[in-house]
Write an enzyme that holds these catalytic residues in place. Sequence first.
Site, PDB file in Angstrom:
ATOM      1  N   GLY A  13       0.812  -1.214   0.000  1.00  0.00           N
ATOM      2  CA  GLY A  13       0.000   0.000   0.000  1.00  0.00           C
ATOM      3  C   GLY A  13       0.846   1.264   0.000  1.00  0.00           C
ATOM      4  O   GLY A  13       2.034   1.263   0.324  1.00  0.00           O
ATOM      5  N   ARG A  17      -2.354   8.367   4.018  1.00  0.00           N
ATOM      6  CA  ARG A  17      -2.571   9.213   5.194  1.00  0.00           C
ATOM      7  C   ARG A  17      -1.272   9.651   5.884  1.00  0.00           C
ATOM      8  O   ARG A  17      -1.289  10.489   6.762  1.00  0.00           O
ATOM      9  CB  ARG A  17      -3.494   8.475   6.187  1.00  0.00           C
ATOM     10  CG  ARG A  17      -4.913   8.340   5.678  1.00  0.00           C
ATOM     11  CD  ARG A  17      -5.715   7.308   6.466  1.00  0.00           C
ATOM     12  NE  ARG A  17      -5.500   5.944   5.962  1.00  0.00           N
ATOM     13  CZ  ARG A  17      -6.126   4.858   6.430  1.00  0.00           C
ATOM     14  NH1 ARG A  17      -6.975   4.971   7.439  1.00  0.00           N
ATOM     15  NH2 ARG A  17      -5.887   3.668   5.918  1.00  0.00           N
ATOM     16  N   LYS A  24       4.989   3.825   3.123  1.00  0.00           N
ATOM     17  CA  LYS A  24       4.669   3.790   4.560  1.00  0.00           C
ATOM     18  C   LYS A  24       5.509   2.791   5.337  1.00  0.00           C
ATOM     19  O   LYS A  24       6.012   3.096   6.413  1.00  0.00           O
ATOM     20  CB  LYS A  24       3.187   3.478   4.760  1.00  0.00           C
ATOM     21  CG  LYS A  24       2.826   3.275   6.214  1.00  0.00           C
ATOM     22  CD  LYS A  24       1.359   3.414   6.490  1.00  0.00           C
ATOM     23  CE  LYS A  24       0.554   2.237   6.021  1.00  0.00           C
ATOM     24  NZ  LYS A  24      -0.861   2.365   6.395  1.00  0.00           N
ATOM     25  N   ASN A 377      50.641  13.266  22.472  1.00  0.00           N
ATOM     26  CA  ASN A 377      49.872  14.358  23.066  1.00  0.00           C
ATOM     27  C   ASN A 377      49.604  15.403  21.991  1.00  0.00           C
ATOM     28  O   ASN A 377      50.526  15.920  21.364  1.00  0.00           O
ATOM     29  CB  ASN A 377      50.628  14.988  24.236  1.00  0.00           C
ATOM     30  CG  ASN A 377      49.735  15.972  24.967  1.00  0.00           C
ATOM     31  OD1 ASN A 377      48.818  15.569  25.671  1.00  0.00           O
ATOM     32  ND2 ASN A 377      49.980  17.251  24.760  1.00  0.00           N
TER      33      ASN A 377
HETATM   34  C1  UD1 Z   1      -7.039  -3.097   7.413  1.00  0.00           C
HETATM   35  C2  UD1 Z   1      -8.262  -4.012   7.519  1.00  0.00           C
HETATM   36  C3  UD1 Z   1      -9.062  -3.607   8.752  1.00  0.00           C
HETATM   37  C4  UD1 Z   1      -8.209  -3.718   9.979  1.00  0.00           C
HETATM   38  C5  UD1 Z   1      -6.923  -2.904   9.817  1.00  0.00           C
HETATM   39  C6  UD1 Z   1      -5.973  -3.215  10.970  1.00  0.00           C
HETATM   40  C7  UD1 Z   1      -8.917  -4.610   5.243  1.00  0.00           C
HETATM   41  C8  UD1 Z   1      -9.868  -4.347   4.144  1.00  0.00           C
HETATM   42  N1  UD1 Z   1      -9.053  -3.875   6.331  1.00  0.00           N
HETATM   43  O1  UD1 Z   1      -7.525  -1.776   7.211  1.00  0.00           O
HETATM   44  O2  UD1 Z   1     -10.210  -4.463   8.883  1.00  0.00           O
HETATM   45  O3  UD1 Z   1      -8.941  -3.292  11.126  1.00  0.00           O
HETATM   46  O4  UD1 Z   1      -6.239  -3.220   8.585  1.00  0.00           O
HETATM   47  O5  UD1 Z   1      -4.855  -2.391  10.946  1.00  0.00           O
HETATM   48  O6  UD1 Z   1      -8.072  -5.462   5.105  1.00  0.00           O
HETATM   49  N2  UD1 Z   1      -1.894  -3.327   1.350  1.00  0.00           N
HETATM   50  C9  UD1 Z   1      -1.418  -4.014   0.248  1.00  0.00           C
HETATM   51  N3  UD1 Z   1      -2.042  -3.839  -0.952  1.00  0.00           N
HETATM   52  C10 UD1 Z   1      -3.130  -3.049  -1.101  1.00  0.00           C
HETATM   53  C11 UD1 Z   1      -3.620  -2.369   0.030  1.00  0.00           C
HETATM   54  C12 UD1 Z   1      -2.992  -2.528   1.244  1.00  0.00           C
HETATM   55  O7  UD1 Z   1      -0.429  -4.738   0.339  1.00  0.00           O
HETATM   56  O8  UD1 Z   1      -3.632  -2.975  -2.224  1.00  0.00           O
HETATM   57  C13 UD1 Z   1      -1.180  -3.457   2.632  1.00  0.00           C
HETATM   58  C14 UD1 Z   1      -0.736  -2.125   3.151  1.00  0.00           C
HETATM   59  O9  UD1 Z   1       0.605  -1.861   2.740  1.00  0.00           O
HETATM   60  C15 UD1 Z   1      -0.829  -2.308   4.656  1.00  0.00           C
HETATM   61  C16 UD1 Z   1      -1.892  -3.372   4.841  1.00  0.00           C
HETATM   62  O10 UD1 Z   1      -2.077  -3.967   3.586  1.00  0.00           O
HETATM   63  O11 UD1 Z   1       0.378  -2.755   5.209  1.00  0.00           O
HETATM   64  C17 UD1 Z   1      -3.210  -2.780   5.347  1.00  0.00           C
HETATM   65  O12 UD1 Z   1      -3.697  -1.830   4.428  1.00  0.00           O
HETATM   66  P1  UD1 Z   1      -4.464  -0.528   4.898  1.00  0.00           P
HETATM   67  O13 UD1 Z   1      -4.908   0.188   3.678  1.00  0.00           O
HETATM   68  O14 UD1 Z   1      -3.656   0.210   5.876  1.00  0.00           O
HETATM   69  O15 UD1 Z   1      -5.741  -1.179   5.608  1.00  0.00           O
HETATM   70  P2  UD1 Z   1      -6.616  -0.522   6.765  1.00  0.00           P
HETATM   71  O16 UD1 Z   1      -7.525   0.485   6.171  1.00  0.00           O
HETATM   72  O17 UD1 Z   1      -5.771  -0.108   7.888  1.00  0.00           O
HETATM   73 CA    CA Z   2      -3.657   0.116   8.154  1.00  0.00          CA
END
Ligand code: UD1
Ligand code: CA
Length: 472
Positions: A13, A17, A24, A377
């Site tokens: 991801g 934010r 990230k 020294n």
């Molecule tokens: C996610 C969960 C949520 C949980 C939360 C906990 C889902 C849909 N939601 O939400 O239920 O409470 O984590 O922290 O899973 N990532 C990828 N590829 C993508 C999108 C994200 O590898 O296409 C990775 C991101 O790098 C990250 C992780 O997945 O490390 C979580 O993604 P993020 O978008 O932060 O999910 P949250 O909205 O936090």
């Molecule tokens: Ca997250």
Amino acid sequence: MGQMLAIAVLAAGKGTRMRSAHPKVLQPLAGATLVDWVLQSCKPLNPQRRLLVVGHQAERVQQHAQRRHQQVEFVLQQPQRGTGHSVQQLLQPLADFTGTLLVLNGDVPLLRSATLGQLVERHHQSGSVVTVLTACLEEPKGYGRVFCDDQQQVSAIVEDRDCTDEQRRNRLINAGVYCFHWPSLAAVLPRLKADNQQEELYLTDAVGLLNPATQFMVEDATEISGVNDRSQLAACEQVLQQRLRQQWLAAGVSFLDPASCSLSPGTRFGRDVVVEPQSHFRGSNSIGDGCRIGPGALIEDSQLEADVEVTFSVVRQARLARGSTVGPFAHLRPGAVLGENCKVGNFVEVKNSRLGADVKASHLSYLGDAHLGRGVNVGAGTITANFDGTSKHPTTVGEGSSIGANTVLVAPVALGRDVTVAAGSTITNDVTDDAMAIARCRQVEKAAWHKPVDPHGADSTPGAEAEDDQPS
Ligand code: UD1
Ligand code: CA
């Protein structure tokens, strides 16, 4: 012997934010990065495979992880269409895998290995197809909510942004960490749909398609903290720093003001080390028994033997032998190597230089690309002029030599053993053993010198002295 275990860390991801130019999962966190902490936490589980899903700035993330972690496979997710899409990318690399898949979010860095171990164990005991790690939070905002039926089976996970107001009141949240029976998950992954507010494929929807689905609640809810913005990153930093300090306090290190100090996971301390306020350790350091660090020190990638003292100083990529003292206000730069009982005092900078045992450079000096023998020294204000505008040159000073104050050693230059350099010298030629070198103008004395007379008859005023050659 348990079932085969594979671990996938989702790290593709963008981390919108964070409002950052960097991915990230590479944000710095407690002396490492977010993803380092996650990869590290699952290592003690001895998985057969560790996979890292990369996508946004994939090359950078991969390069970083390759340098720091062994036996990680990289899986590319391009473009990034959600956590479910991220796990879909494992279908190919795990095509022949029939064991348990532990999925971790790359932005959830505080989970302890023990907790992950318990999750896997619980998953195997229960015979569930999926076990979701959950927590009950006072402030569940931002997390997916976990809904269970009467049999305590997980029926659905709904993202915060997709929740009704009623659903949003549920404080049981999804940590983003799951154990799956991989073949069962693989079977439902192709069925995920993007019918949600973000129009992404959600891994959480796969949980709803699996049966039996159970949850495992963490004891300490701070462990599941996710990092989506800088304030959550700062909060995680505090937790990890606190853990590191607790670990070393328990191991026999004294911190006079623990909260003002920061540590890195790669820093090791001996016994009876005293760390005074505002001392910071970065990268990998080893700090020997009885060292006294601070107040006010920055120590990075350095080795300190026993009984070294560092006060209000910066020490980077340096090695300090037993009993040496540094500071206040010294700067040891990469390649500074101090022998036993050396003293590097105030406003002394040392770079890429070896100082033998008992060398003293107590005040106001620059030693660069120099090699000083035992017991040399270095007088106040000694400078090695190591740069000729194009390249750097070495200076050597044999053991027992004494360099007078305000000396410039113009490199390349070699001084023998037991040499004496007169104060104020600019040394441009080599000096042989036991010699005394003096390289400055002789003092001139004008006898019976009269102060100039004021033409207006007043007493002479300070600052108005005439020069030698001025007409009178
Ligand atoms: C996610 C969960 C949520 C949980 C939360 C906990 C889902 C849909 N939601 O939400 O239920 O409470 O984590 O922290 O899973 N990532 C990828 N590829 C993508 C999108 C994200 O590898 O296409 C990775 C991101 O790098 C990250 C992780 O997945 O490390 C979580 O993604 P993020 O978008 O932060 O999910 P949250 O909205 O936090
Ligand atoms: Ca997250």
